[in-house]
Design a protein around this motif. Structure first.
Motif, mmCIF file in Angstrom:
data_model
loop_
_atom_site.group_PDB
_atom_site.id
_atom_site.type_symbol
_atom_site.label_atom_id
_atom_site.label_comp_id
_atom_site.label_asym_id
_atom_site.label_seq_id
_atom_site.Cartn_x
_atom_site.Cartn_y
_atom_site.Cartn_z
ATOM 1 N N LEU A 473 0.999 -1.131 -0.001
ATOM 2 C CA LEU A 473 -0.071 -0.022 -0.051
ATOM 3 C C LEU A 473 0.851 1.074 -0.204
ATOM 4 O O LEU A 473 1.362 1.494 0.902
ATOM 5 C CB LEU A 473 -0.991 -0.141 1.383
ATOM 6 N N PRO A 474 0.994 2.052 -0.939
ATOM 7 C CA PRO A 474 1.804 3.491 -1.054
ATOM 8 C C PRO A 474 0.895 4.397 -0.123
ATOM 9 O O PRO A 474 -0.336 4.079 0.202
ATOM 10 C CB PRO A 474 1.473 3.804 -2.415
ATOM 11 N N GLU A 475 1.518 5.561 0.225
ATOM 12 C CA GLU A 475 1.052 6.528 1.027
ATOM 13 C C GLU A 475 -0.029 7.598 0.245
ATOM 14 O O GLU A 475 0.406 8.018 -0.554
ATOM 15 C CB GLU A 475 1.812 7.253 1.953
ATOM 16 N N THR A 476 -1.190 7.645 0.678
ATOM 17 C CA THR A 476 -2.205 8.237 -0.366
ATOM 18 C C THR A 476 -2.456 9.640 0.390
ATOM 19 O O THR A 476 -3.097 10.556 -0.183
ATOM 20 C CB THR A 476 -3.437 7.487 -0.464
ATOM 21 N N LYS A 477 -1.788 9.947 1.768
ATOM 22 C CA LYS A 477 -1.773 11.342 2.253
ATOM 23 C C LYS A 477 -1.726 12.647 1.339
ATOM 24 O O LYS A 477 -0.512 12.204 0.625
ATOM 25 C CB LYS A 477 -0.988 11.081 3.711
ATOM 26 N N GLU A 483 -5.462 12.534 -9.126
ATOM 27 C CA GLU A 483 -3.944 12.336 -9.562
ATOM 28 C C GLU A 483 -3.392 11.088 -8.632
ATOM 29 O O GLU A 483 -2.228 10.620 -8.718
ATOM 30 C CB GLU A 483 -3.491 13.291 -9.166
ATOM 31 N N MET A 484 -4.294 10.037 -8.202
ATOM 32 C CA MET A 484 -3.914 8.656 -7.641
ATOM 33 C C MET A 484 -3.151 8.005 -8.495
ATOM 34 O O MET A 484 -2.262 7.316 -8.083
ATOM 35 C CB MET A 484 -5.098 8.067 -6.975
ATOM 36 N N ILE A 485 -3.514 7.858 -9.761
ATOM 37 C CA ILE A 485 -2.588 7.240 -10.747
ATOM 38 C C ILE A 485 -1.189 7.282 -10.581
ATOM 39 O O ILE A 485 -0.658 6.182 -11.085
ATOM 40 C CB ILE A 485 -3.234 7.417 -12.090
ATOM 41 N N TRP A 488 0.649 4.907 -8.291
ATOM 42 C CA TRP A 488 0.958 3.448 -8.568
ATOM 43 C C TRP A 488 2.336 3.343 -9.538
ATOM 44 O O TRP A 488 3.000 2.485 -9.536
ATOM 45 C CB TRP A 488 -0.277 2.848 -9.387
ATOM 46 N N ARG A 489 2.102 4.447 -10.422
ATOM 47 C CA ARG A 489 3.357 4.485 -11.272
ATOM 48 C C ARG A 489 4.764 4.649 -10.646
ATOM 49 O O ARG A 489 5.864 4.281 -11.219
ATOM 50 C CB ARG A 489 3.221 5.600 -12.100
ATOM 51 N N PHE A 493 6.480 -1.787 -6.581
ATOM 52 C CA PHE A 493 5.889 -3.097 -7.035
ATOM 53 C C PHE A 493 4.853 -2.774 -7.894
ATOM 54 O O PHE A 493 5.021 -3.376 -9.266
ATOM 55 C CB PHE A 493 5.122 -3.796 -5.927
ATOM 56 N N TRP A 494 4.166 -1.938 -8.095
ATOM 57 C CA TRP A 494 2.978 -1.624 -8.977
ATOM 58 C C TRP A 494 3.340 -1.168 -10.140
ATOM 59 O O TRP A 494 2.785 -0.982 -10.975
ATOM 60 C CB TRP A 494 1.839 -0.874 -8.252
ATOM 61 N N LYS A 495 4.494 -0.219 -10.155
ATOM 62 C CA LYS A 495 5.106 0.344 -11.478
ATOM 63 C C LYS A 495 5.370 -0.844 -12.687
ATOM 64 O O LYS A 495 5.495 -0.426 -13.609
ATOM 65 C CB LYS A 495 6.189 1.279 -11.169
#
Length: 510
Positions: A473-477, A483-485, A488-489, A493-495
């Protein structure tokens, strides 16, 4: 691809530093009114466990459980083990699961307010049926209508809160949903504490009072403004901009407005959001939409909240003591939500989830040890150990209240792009209610067969979910919702999965 051409690709530029605005009175009022939708969910969680331990209710609808409860030498862990009784609680969540999927196209096509209103009306009907119930069929029909209300409300309210909130305070404002839920649980516990003395009809009052939060949710839905994201997505750009200016308190909303317009162009190009959400580029959000709500339930919190009176009576607490203890846990849960509201936009989501997970693991293990060593099949806990169990359970509830309780809803509601946001939230709610149904249906049998091991079972799951957050889980704060996309980039891991630039096949627009 169709002829090698591509449809609109959504937000491609980070403009977060250009966002202007502040927390206005319009936002606060709208969020508080919308959050009332969480109170129907919380009230039902709190009321169900208390009602299912009331003698008048058991005598009328589940007589065999009432007889078993009175048996002096019955196995402490098994006295409430009855699948019919479990179905009373869990049937609501199966109905809610189906309703949440139905709510997705309504939320997208007609706006967030429409689903909030539908949820309030359905819950109001269910509360009325339950209070007037004269047989088991009428009781279950009322539960189904309550479930439909919860499915619609849980699908729309977190989305509404996330879209109305400014990015730097989105976490705290979104948690008003969880705050309303916990206050609903606490209120239900206090109602049960009073109505359990009104035998044999007190259960009717407990179930009927659910009409109050349902009425408030319905009226509130008619009074709320629609979110600017939803208005823009449905073609009302000027109205969307006016709402955005009003809730941000400034005319300088160009950057945020442009992000919404870009996102809406892609959203309108997508005609099948549930199919689109399976695309590789949406894989991280889909994983979170499944794992976060599933893990939230696998903490074991709903088992404690559903069956707190039953659980405490099974441990040998007196009738009044059991209701008092469950009311205490409800109060602790409500209070702990304020900790999360105050810290989530400062410390971030990951810190709260990981620290809460560690504390919950410790508490579950301690309860298992106490019950394993000091609580047999035909004996009661001593007063000192009973107090210790209540304290440790309160510490468990405290940790849940600042971590997985609110963030299990907040994180999924803020990570989806506009084109799959309604579908993503429906998946989140459906998974949450599916696991709630499974645990609610199985808990009494698991308590009977696992005995104290039930707490070790949940401790193991909390260990898994804490590691999951740490790794995936990346930090979304503070990240704008449109612009959440970009998160993930950038994630290690998710990139590897999310493409550098989102592309939509034109066939998807057909």
């Amino acid at each position: 691809m169709a002829g090698g051409s591509l449809a609109p690709i959504g937000v491609v530029k980070e403009r977060a530093e250009l966002y202007q605005g502040r927390v206005t009175l319009h936002v606060l009022i709208a969020c508080m009114v919308a959050a009332v939708g969480g109170s129907i969910f919380g009230y039902d969680i709190g009321i169900s466990g208390g009602v299912t331990s009331m003698n008048g209710f058991l005598q009328k609808f589940f007589h065999s459980v009432y007889i078993k409860k009175q048996h002096a030498h019955e196995n402490n862990y098994c006295k409430y083990d009855n699948q019919g009784l479990a179905a009373f609680t869990s049937s609501l969540y199966l109905a809610g699961l189906v309703a949440s999927l139905v709510a997705s196209p309504i939320t997208r096509e007609y706006g967030r307010r429409a689903s909030i209103i539908c949820g309030g009306i359905s819950f109001l009907i269910g509360a009325t049926l339950n209070a007037a119930a004269v047989n088991i069929a009428m009781l279950l029909l009322g539960r189904i209508m309550l479930g439909v209300g919860i499915g619609f409300g849980n699908q729309a309210v977190p989305l509404y809160l996330s879209e109305m909130s400014p990015s730097h305070l989105r976490g705290g404002l979104n948690m008003m949903f969880q705050l309303a839920t916990t206050l609903g649980i606490f209120t239900a516990n206090m109602v049960n504490y009073g109505t359990q003395k009104l035998e044999p009809w007190g259960w009717r009052l407990s179930l009927g009072l659910a009409a109050i939060p349902a009425f408030l949710m319905t009226v509130g839905g008619f009074c709320l403004p629609e979110t600017p994201n939803s208005l823009i997505e449905r073609g009302s750009k000027e109205r969307g901009r006016k709402v955005l200016v009003r809730i941000r308190g400034t005319d300088n909303v160009d950057a945020e407005f442009q992000d919404m317009v870009d996102a809406s162009e892609l959203a309108n190009a997508i005609k099948h959001p549930f199919r689109n959400i399976l695309e590789k580029r949406n894989r991280p959000q889909l994983v979170m939409a499944i794992c976060m709500p599933a893990f939230q339930i696998l903490t074991g919190i709903n088992s404690i909240l559903f069956y707190a009176p039953v659980l405490f009576q099974s441990m040998g607490f007196g009738r009044n003591a059991a209701f008092y203890s469950s009311a205490l846990t409800g109060g602790v849960l409500a209070g702990s939500t304020f900790i999360s509201i105050a810290t989530v936009d400062k410390l971030g989501r990951r810190v709260l989830l990981i620290s809460g997970g560690i504390q919950m693991i410790i508490c579950q293990v301690i309860v298992a040890i106490i019950l394993g060593l000091k609580f047999g099949e035909n004996q009661e806990l001593s007063k000192s150990y009973s107090i210790l169990v209540v304290i440790v359970i309160c510490l468990f509830v405290l940790a849940f209240g600042w971590s997985w309780g609110p963030l299990g809803w907040t994180v999924p509601s803020e990570i989806f792009p506009l084109e799959t946001r309604s579908a993503g939230q429906s998946i989140t709610v459906a998974v949450n209610l599916l696991f709630t149904f499974i645990i609610a249906q199985c808990f009494l049998a698991m308590l009977c067969h696992f005995k104290f091991g039930i707490f070790l079972f949940f401790a193991a799951w909390i260990t898994v979910m804490t590691l999951f957050v740490f790794v995936f889980l990346p930090e979304t704060k503070g990240v704008p919702i449109e612009e959440m996309i970009f998160l993930w980039r950038k994630h290690w891991f998710w990139k590897r999965i999310v493409p550098e630039y989102p592309q939509v096949d034109e066939n998807e627009t057909i």
